[in-house]
Write a protein that holds these residues in place. Structure first.
Motif, PDB file in Angstrom:
ATOM      1  N   PRO A  73       0.805  -1.230   0.000  1.00  0.00           N
ATOM      2  CA  PRO A  73       0.000   0.000   0.000  1.00  0.00           C
ATOM      3  C   PRO A  73       0.839   1.282   0.000  1.00  0.00           C
ATOM      4  CG  PRO A  73      -0.821  -1.568   1.618  1.00  0.00           C
ATOM      5  CD  PRO A  73       0.511  -2.068   1.176  1.00  0.00           C
ATOM      6  N   LEU A  74       2.100   1.179   0.363  1.00  0.00           N
ATOM      7  CA  LEU A  74       2.961   2.354   0.381  1.00  0.00           C
ATOM      8  C   LEU A  74       3.467   2.712  -1.010  1.00  0.00           C
ATOM      9  CD1 LEU A  74       5.102   1.496   3.552  1.00  0.00           C
ATOM     10  CD2 LEU A  74       3.069   2.950   3.426  1.00  0.00           C
ATOM     11  N   TYR A  75       3.545   1.721  -1.901  1.00  0.00           N
ATOM     12  CA  TYR A  75       4.186   1.949  -3.198  1.00  0.00           C
ATOM     13  C   TYR A  75       3.313   1.607  -4.414  1.00  0.00           C
ATOM     14  CZ  TYR A  75       8.304   2.053  -0.193  1.00  0.00           C
ATOM     15  OH  TYR A  75       9.198   2.348   0.798  1.00  0.00           O
ATOM     16  N   LEU A  76       2.258   0.855  -4.228  1.00  0.00           N
ATOM     17  CA  LEU A  76       1.514   0.347  -5.377  1.00  0.00           C
ATOM     18  C   LEU A  76       0.103   0.898  -5.522  1.00  0.00           C
ATOM     19  CD1 LEU A  76       2.559  -3.434  -5.223  1.00  0.00           C
ATOM     20  CD2 LEU A  76       3.612  -1.572  -6.535  1.00  0.00           C
ATOM     21  N   ARG A  77      -0.240   1.935  -4.776  1.00  0.00           N
ATOM     22  CA  ARG A  77      -1.583   2.512  -4.923  1.00  0.00           C
ATOM     23  C   ARG A  77      -1.738   3.085  -6.331  1.00  0.00           C
ATOM     24  NH1 ARG A  77      -4.419   2.702  -0.298  1.00  0.00           N
ATOM     25  NH2 ARG A  77      -3.258   2.596   1.674  1.00  0.00           N
ATOM     26  N   ALA A  78      -2.928   2.893  -6.898  1.00  0.00           N
ATOM     27  CA  ALA A  78      -3.178   3.379  -8.262  1.00  0.00           C
ATOM     28  C   ALA A  78      -4.669   3.658  -8.436  1.00  0.00           C
ATOM     29  CB  ALA A  78      -2.714   2.345  -9.283  1.00  0.00           C
ATOM     30  N   PRO A  79      -5.028   4.623  -9.281  1.00  0.00           N
ATOM     31  CA  PRO A  79      -6.443   4.943  -9.524  1.00  0.00           C
ATOM     32  C   PRO A  79      -7.261   3.737  -9.986  1.00  0.00           C
ATOM     33  CG  PRO A  79      -5.026   6.662 -10.430  1.00  0.00           C
ATOM     34  CD  PRO A  79      -4.122   5.536 -10.008  1.00  0.00           C
ATOM     35  N   LEU A  80      -6.599   2.765 -10.611  1.00  0.00           N
ATOM     36  CA  LEU A  80      -7.291   1.554 -11.049  1.00  0.00           C
ATOM     37  C   LEU A  80      -8.068   0.912  -9.911  1.00  0.00           C
ATOM     38  CD1 LEU A  80      -7.748  -0.930 -12.963  1.00  0.00           C
ATOM     39  CD2 LEU A  80      -5.562  -1.812 -12.104  1.00  0.00           C
ATOM     40  N   PHE A  81      -7.495   0.949  -8.705  1.00  0.00           N
ATOM     41  CA  PHE A  81      -8.101   0.279  -7.554  1.00  0.00           C
ATOM     42  C   PHE A  81      -9.170   1.125  -6.867  1.00  0.00           C
ATOM     43  CE2 PHE A  81      -3.924  -1.657  -8.109  1.00  0.00           C
ATOM     44  CZ  PHE A  81      -4.262  -3.003  -8.112  1.00  0.00           C
ATOM     45  N   ASP A  82      -9.457   2.314  -7.417  1.00  0.00           N
ATOM     46  CA  ASP A  82     -10.525   3.138  -6.856  1.00  0.00           C
ATOM     47  C   ASP A  82     -11.904   2.624  -7.260  1.00  0.00           C
ATOM     48  OD1 ASP A  82      -8.866   4.855  -5.499  1.00  0.00           O
ATOM     49  OD2 ASP A  82      -8.744   6.319  -7.121  1.00  0.00           O
ATOM     50  N   HIS A  83     -11.969   1.687  -8.183  1.00  0.00           N
ATOM     51  CA  HIS A  83     -13.261   1.097  -8.561  1.00  0.00           C
ATOM     52  C   HIS A  83     -13.803   0.282  -7.382  1.00  0.00           C
ATOM     53  CE1 HIS A  83     -16.275  -1.376 -10.562  1.00  0.00           C
ATOM     54  NE2 HIS A  83     -16.224  -0.513 -11.577  1.00  0.00           N
ATOM     55  N   PRO A  84     -15.075   0.432  -7.041  1.00  0.00           N
ATOM     56  CA  PRO A  84     -15.630  -0.293  -5.884  1.00  0.00           C
ATOM     57  C   PRO A  84     -15.384  -1.793  -5.906  1.00  0.00           C
ATOM     58  CG  PRO A  84     -17.182   1.368  -6.632  1.00  0.00           C
ATOM     59  CD  PRO A  84     -16.059   1.356  -7.637  1.00  0.00           C
ATOM     60  N   ALA A  85     -15.327  -2.384  -7.090  1.00  0.00           N
ATOM     61  CA  ALA A  85     -15.104  -3.824  -7.177  1.00  0.00           C
ATOM     62  C   ALA A  85     -13.710  -4.229  -6.712  1.00  0.00           C
ATOM     63  CB  ALA A  85     -15.326  -4.305  -8.615  1.00  0.00           C
ATOM     64  N   LEU A  86     -12.793  -3.251  -6.604  1.00  0.00           N
ATOM     65  CA  LEU A  86     -11.418  -3.547  -6.195  1.00  0.00           C
ATOM     66  C   LEU A  86     -11.046  -2.933  -4.853  1.00  0.00           C
ATOM     67  CD1 LEU A  86      -9.617  -3.088  -9.644  1.00  0.00           C
ATOM     68  CD2 LEU A  86     -10.275  -5.238  -8.536  1.00  0.00           C
ATOM     69  N   TRP A  87     -12.009  -2.368  -4.152  1.00  0.00           N
ATOM     70  CA  TRP A  87     -11.720  -1.774  -2.849  1.00  0.00           C
ATOM     71  C   TRP A  87     -11.134  -2.785  -1.872  1.00  0.00           C
ATOM     72  CZ3 TRP A  87     -16.814   1.488  -2.062  1.00  0.00           C
ATOM     73  CH2 TRP A  87     -16.707   2.681  -2.799  1.00  0.00           C
ATOM     74  N   TRP A  88     -11.549  -4.052  -1.993  1.00  0.00           N
ATOM     75  CA  TRP A  88     -11.114  -5.083  -1.056  1.00  0.00           C
ATOM     76  C   TRP A  88      -9.602  -5.322  -1.111  1.00  0.00           C
ATOM     77  CZ3 TRP A  88      -8.699  -9.428  -2.986  1.00  0.00           C
ATOM     78  CH2 TRP A  88      -8.826  -9.630  -4.371  1.00  0.00           C
ATOM     79  N   VAL A  89      -8.983  -4.946  -2.237  1.00  0.00           N
ATOM     80  CA  VAL A  89      -7.540  -5.201  -2.382  1.00  0.00           C
ATOM     81  C   VAL A  89      -6.729  -4.343  -1.412  1.00  0.00           C
ATOM     82  CG1 VAL A  89      -5.587  -5.146  -3.969  1.00  0.00           C
ATOM     83  CG2 VAL A  89      -7.853  -5.846  -4.789  1.00  0.00           C
ATOM     84  N   GLY A  90      -7.124  -3.049  -1.260  1.00  0.00           N
ATOM     85  CA  GLY A  90      -6.414  -2.166  -0.346  1.00  0.00           C
ATOM     86  C   GLY A  90      -5.409  -1.251  -1.004  1.00  0.00           C
ATOM     87  N   LEU A  91      -5.499  -1.096  -2.320  1.00  0.00           N
ATOM     88  CA  LEU A  91      -4.545  -0.244  -3.035  1.00  0.00           C
ATOM     89  C   LEU A  91      -5.216   0.981  -3.646  1.00  0.00           C
ATOM     90  CD1 LEU A  91      -2.346  -2.948  -4.828  1.00  0.00           C
ATOM     91  CD2 LEU A  91      -1.885  -1.742  -2.687  1.00  0.00           C
TER      92      LEU A  91
ATOM     93  N   VAL B 249      -6.377   4.757  -4.214  1.00  0.00           N
ATOM     94  CA  VAL B 249      -5.812   6.070  -3.910  1.00  0.00           C
ATOM     95  C   VAL B 249      -6.729   6.818  -2.951  1.00  0.00           C
ATOM     96  CG1 VAL B 249      -5.140   8.295  -4.892  1.00  0.00           C
ATOM     97  CG2 VAL B 249      -4.619   6.173  -6.126  1.00  0.00           C
ATOM     98  N   ASP B 250      -8.025   6.778  -3.229  1.00  0.00           N
ATOM     99  CA  ASP B 250      -9.026   7.376  -2.344  1.00  0.00           C
ATOM    100  C   ASP B 250      -9.563   6.289  -1.437  1.00  0.00           C
ATOM    101  OD1 ASP B 250      -8.809   9.895  -3.577  1.00  0.00           O
ATOM    102  OD2 ASP B 250     -10.193   9.279  -5.166  1.00  0.00           O
ATOM    103  N   ILE B 251      -9.268   6.404  -0.144  1.00  0.00           N
ATOM    104  CA  ILE B 251      -9.677   5.371   0.811  1.00  0.00           C
ATOM    105  C   ILE B 251     -11.196   5.388   0.951  1.00  0.00           C
ATOM    106  CG2 ILE B 251      -9.384   4.466   3.134  1.00  0.00           C
ATOM    107  CD1 ILE B 251      -6.849   4.503   1.445  1.00  0.00           C
ATOM    108  N   PRO B 252     -11.862   4.280   0.686  1.00  0.00           N
ATOM    109  CA  PRO B 252     -13.328   4.248   0.814  1.00  0.00           C
ATOM    110  C   PRO B 252     -13.769   4.378   2.264  1.00  0.00           C
ATOM    111  CG  PRO B 252     -12.469   2.059   0.320  1.00  0.00           C
ATOM    112  CD  PRO B 252     -11.325   3.004   0.193  1.00  0.00           C
ATOM    113  N   ARG B 253     -14.962   4.935   2.457  1.00  0.00           N
ATOM    114  CA  ARG B 253     -15.507   5.128   3.803  1.00  0.00           C
ATOM    115  C   ARG B 253     -16.248   3.867   4.252  1.00  0.00           C
ATOM    116  NH1 ARG B 253     -19.524   9.382   4.142  1.00  0.00           N
ATOM    117  NH2 ARG B 253     -19.095   9.354   6.384  1.00  0.00           N
TER     118      ARG B 253
END
Length: 339
Positions: A158-176, A178-182
């Motif tokens: 999570p310190l180095y691999l965060r990317a906008p790709l993971f901002d999709h709700p279907a990928l929130w579970w991964v933990g990467l 950029v915008d931390i879900p509430r």
């Protein structure tokens, strides 16, 4: 026959290379984690009903406390995976346990969707346990060093691999993302698979040592009533997890009906909220001046009451925009003069 332990339940297996005795300390550790969890949730409930600051449980030492609790549960998941399958993978108890936790996780998501639609629990501690239980067995027989390296990678990801790709709700579970879900309980796979892997690695070393027999004897030799209670709680941790928060909420809500908390001063609440938001981008001196200015302006223009009850949209109201611009200029001037 051999006796092993899966999350506190003794299971019999066929012939194995080495018996694993029941270890009461593991059940007791799980019981202690349950008590810590109940203390944290009770604090959250007090904040939710207004008896203490609503942000108490999510900031400072309480936030660290919550993470330690989550980490301890996940560590024990990894540890128990090794104890439960040290003598060979046993699918029946594994899938029964996994199914129970998966159903409980789904129930938590549904219940919180109705109770807290904006912050419902879509991937909390139970979801993390399910995911970890699916991944963990892959590491049970790998070299310990490989498991430790994987744990370190999970922490670093999570310190180095965060990317906008993971901002999709279907990928929130991964933990990467950029915008931390509430969410009221967000325990994504990364970095939270790390304590599970650490538990697996240490359990491998534990099983290879003489400690299991020693600790089993120690647990029985020093039996106390409170240890028995902790063991029983540890063996029924899932049921206690599901029941304890509704019970605590009911108790606090009952107290709320009988003796509600003293309402906070709305002006003090506004100043505190404004200052906290402002200080993420500006100095403390600037924020004190800015928030004091906006509060005075809101009161003088008879807008404070409307803002306080949510009748003003701060993102579109031109009066708020004008007021913010004027107070920003005033705060910058004040700060420059002091410097």
């Amino acid at each position: 026959m051999t006796t092993t332990v899966i999350d506190g339940d003794a299971q019999e297996t066929g012939t194995a290379t080495r018996p694993l005795p029941r270890i009461p300390l593991i059940d007791q550790a799980r019981g202690v984690a349950l008590i810590a969890m109940a203390i944290y949730h009770f604090t959250w409930d007090l904040g939710y009903f207004g008896y203490i600051d609503a942000e108490t449980a999510t900031t400072g030492g309480w936030r660290i406390f919550a993470r330690l609790i989550a980490g301890s549960f996940l560590f024990l998941v990894g540890f128990s995976l090794v104890l439960g399958h040290a003598n060979g993978f046993r699918p029946r108890p594994y899938f029964i346990r996994l199914g129970k936790i998966a159903l409980a996780a789904a129930a938590i998501s549904v219940a919180t969707w109705f109770a807290f639609p904006d912050t419902f629990i879509f991937f909390g501690i139970l979801h993390a346990i399910v995911a970890s239980s699916l991944i963990g067995p892959l590491f049970v027989r790998l070299p310990v060093i490989v498991t430790l390296l994987a744990a370190a990678a999970a922490v670093a990801a999570p310190l180095y691999l965060r990317a906008p790709l993971f901002d999709h709700p279907a990928l929130w579970w991964v933990g990467l993302s950029v915008d931390i879900p509430r969410s009221n309980d967000y325990v994504p796979l990364l970095p939270w698979i790390a304590p599970v892997l650490l538990g697996i690695a240490l359990a491998r070393l534990f099983v290879a040592s003489a400690l299991p027999a020693r600790l089993a004897g120690f647990g029985h030799a020093t039996k106390r009533w409170w240890k028995t209670l902790l063991e029983q709680a540890g063996r029924h941790s899932l049921a206690i997890y599901l029941v304890h928060q509704p019970v605590l909420i009911a108790l606090v809500y009952g107290a709320f009906l009988v003796s509600p908390p003293v309402a906070a001063n709305p002006m003090e609440a506004y100043t505190k909220s404004c200052t906290k938001t402002c200080e993420s981008d500006h100095s403390a001196g600037f924020c004190r001046s800015f928030c004091s200015c906006t509060l005075d302006s809101l009161v003088n223009e008879n807008m404070f009451a409307d803002l306080n009850r949510g009748a003003i949209d701060v993102t579109t109201d031109e009066r708020i925009t004008r007021m913010s611009s004027q107070c920003t200029a005033a705060a910058e001037a004040t700060t420059d003069l002091k410097e």
